[in-house]
Design a protein around this motif. Structure first.
Motif, mmCIF file in Angstrom:
data_model
loop_
_atom_site.group_PDB
_atom_site.id
_atom_site.type_symbol
_atom_site.label_atom_id
_atom_site.label_comp_id
_atom_site.label_asym_id
_atom_site.label_seq_id
_atom_site.Cartn_x
_atom_site.Cartn_y
_atom_site.Cartn_z
ATOM 1 N N ALA A 169 10.605 6.843 -7.002
ATOM 2 C CA ALA A 169 10.611 6.958 -5.384
ATOM 3 C C ALA A 169 9.249 6.983 -4.716
ATOM 4 O O ALA A 169 8.969 8.480 -4.648
ATOM 5 C CB ALA A 169 11.699 7.821 -4.850
ATOM 6 N N TRP A 170 8.327 6.174 -4.842
ATOM 7 C CA TRP A 170 6.917 6.545 -4.423
ATOM 8 C C TRP A 170 7.099 6.998 -2.860
ATOM 9 O O TRP A 170 8.090 6.411 -2.176
ATOM 10 C CB TRP A 170 6.270 5.211 -4.470
ATOM 11 N N PRO A 171 6.398 7.607 -2.431
ATOM 12 C CA PRO A 171 6.290 8.049 -0.864
ATOM 13 C C PRO A 171 5.819 6.789 0.061
ATOM 14 O O PRO A 171 5.588 5.959 -0.380
ATOM 15 C CB PRO A 171 5.172 9.205 -0.822
ATOM 16 N N GLN A 172 6.598 7.005 1.269
ATOM 17 C CA GLN A 172 6.231 6.036 2.260
ATOM 18 C C GLN A 172 4.696 5.902 2.387
ATOM 19 O O GLN A 172 4.044 6.955 2.272
ATOM 20 C CB GLN A 172 6.887 6.438 3.464
ATOM 21 N N ASP A 173 4.312 4.594 2.598
ATOM 22 C CA ASP A 173 2.803 4.312 2.995
ATOM 23 C C ASP A 173 2.085 4.529 1.750
ATOM 24 O O ASP A 173 0.876 5.229 1.742
ATOM 25 C CB ASP A 173 2.174 5.325 4.471
ATOM 26 N N THR A 174 2.438 4.367 0.551
ATOM 27 C CA THR A 174 1.886 4.572 -0.662
ATOM 28 C C THR A 174 2.313 3.478 -1.662
ATOM 29 O O THR A 174 3.377 3.121 -1.846
ATOM 30 C CB THR A 174 2.560 5.949 -1.502
ATOM 31 N N ALA A 175 1.229 2.957 -2.316
ATOM 32 C CA ALA A 175 1.382 1.687 -3.158
ATOM 33 C C ALA A 175 0.692 2.096 -4.296
ATOM 34 O O ALA A 175 -0.406 2.373 -4.469
ATOM 35 C CB ALA A 175 0.889 0.271 -2.496
ATOM 36 N N THR A 204 -2.916 4.851 -0.555
ATOM 37 C CA THR A 204 -1.771 5.738 0.332
ATOM 38 C C THR A 204 -2.561 6.199 1.562
ATOM 39 O O THR A 204 -3.740 6.491 1.661
ATOM 40 C CB THR A 204 -1.630 7.079 -0.595
ATOM 41 N N ARG A 208 0.359 11.334 3.093
ATOM 42 C CA ARG A 208 1.071 11.296 2.235
ATOM 43 C C ARG A 208 0.651 11.657 0.859
ATOM 44 O O ARG A 208 1.420 11.838 -0.003
ATOM 45 C CB ARG A 208 1.749 9.593 1.928
ATOM 46 N N GLU A 211 3.092 14.692 -0.618
ATOM 47 C CA GLU A 211 4.034 14.073 -1.587
ATOM 48 C C GLU A 211 3.897 13.331 -2.414
ATOM 49 O O GLU A 211 4.664 13.381 -3.505
ATOM 50 C CB GLU A 211 4.747 12.989 -0.408
#
Length: 222
Positions: A169-175, A204, A208, A211
């Motif tokens: 579950a990668w943080p939002q706004d993170t790839a 990222t 973020r 996180e």
């Protein structure tokens, strides 16, 4: 692609050679006669002039450029060139060299900079990346979009070793953009299982990062 490089020192010439080898058209500008040495990069166009002057940029036809690189050894010059390129000529992509880390905060879209490259900080980050296993290292900041390029080499026993990419579950706004495994460069697939020694590259948002760090190091405190 047509590229104008303001600053024909060692950095500007090196970038010019790389771009020329990749098939791009390059114009180098410098006001120093000592720097304008056509024999060093004979395939490039050269212009002996002050890149901070509108007349120079008119002569360089910046309106026909896709990229301007402000690569001089003077941060003030690089900021002026970036601002003129973006506001007066609408250059789509402006890359600027940061010579002094204390000036990094200036190199943003307010000054027309799309990408700021801090030589001292980049060298420091690359040293950290080379010797750090199990630490999250910031390699580069993207001025446009307010994002950072981060790197982590997974150590033995890390919480994510053996976990499939699609299960994290990668943080939002993170790839997770790349996995470097030995000599292979992998485009992350949801079914890929992470392994010890994998070098993970993330893009990222700065907000973020805590996180992401907590996900990668669940037992550590922020």
């Amino acid at each position: 692609m047509r590229v104008v490089i303001a600053g024909a020192g060692a950095v500007g010439r090196s970038v010019a050679r790389e771009l020329l080898e990749n098939g791009h058209d390059v114009l180098l500008i410098d006001k120093s006669p000592q720097a304008v040495s056509v024999v060093r990069v004979p395939e490039a166009e050269w212009l002996l002039a002050d890149a901070c002057e509108i007349t120079t940029l008119d002569e360089a036809a910046l309106e026909r450029c896709q990229v301007v690189i402000a690569a001089s050894g003077d941060d003030k010059v690089n900021l002026v060139v970036s601002l003129l390129a973006k506001t007066e000529y609408g250059v789509p992509r402006v890359v600027a060299r940061v010579n002094h880390p204390n000036n990094e905060w200036l190199f943003n879209d307010s000054w027309g900079v799309d990408v700021a490259v801090s030589t001292p900080r980049l060298m420091s980050a690359l040293v950290e990346e080379a010797v750090s296993v199990g630490d999250l290292v910031r390699l580069m900041k993207f001025s446009q979009g307010d994002a950072n390029l981060m790197e982590l080499t997974l150590p033995e026993g890390a919480a994510l070793v053996g976990t499939r990419v699609g299960e994290v579950a990668w943080p939002q706004d993170t790839a997770l953009v790349t996995i470097i495994r030995g000599s292979r460069v992998l485009i992350p697939d949801p079914d890929d299982a992470l392994a010890a020694g994998d070098e993970l590259l993330f893009v990222t948002a700065p907000a973020r990062e805590p996180e992401l760090r907590a996900l990668l190091f669940p037992s550590s405190e922020d």
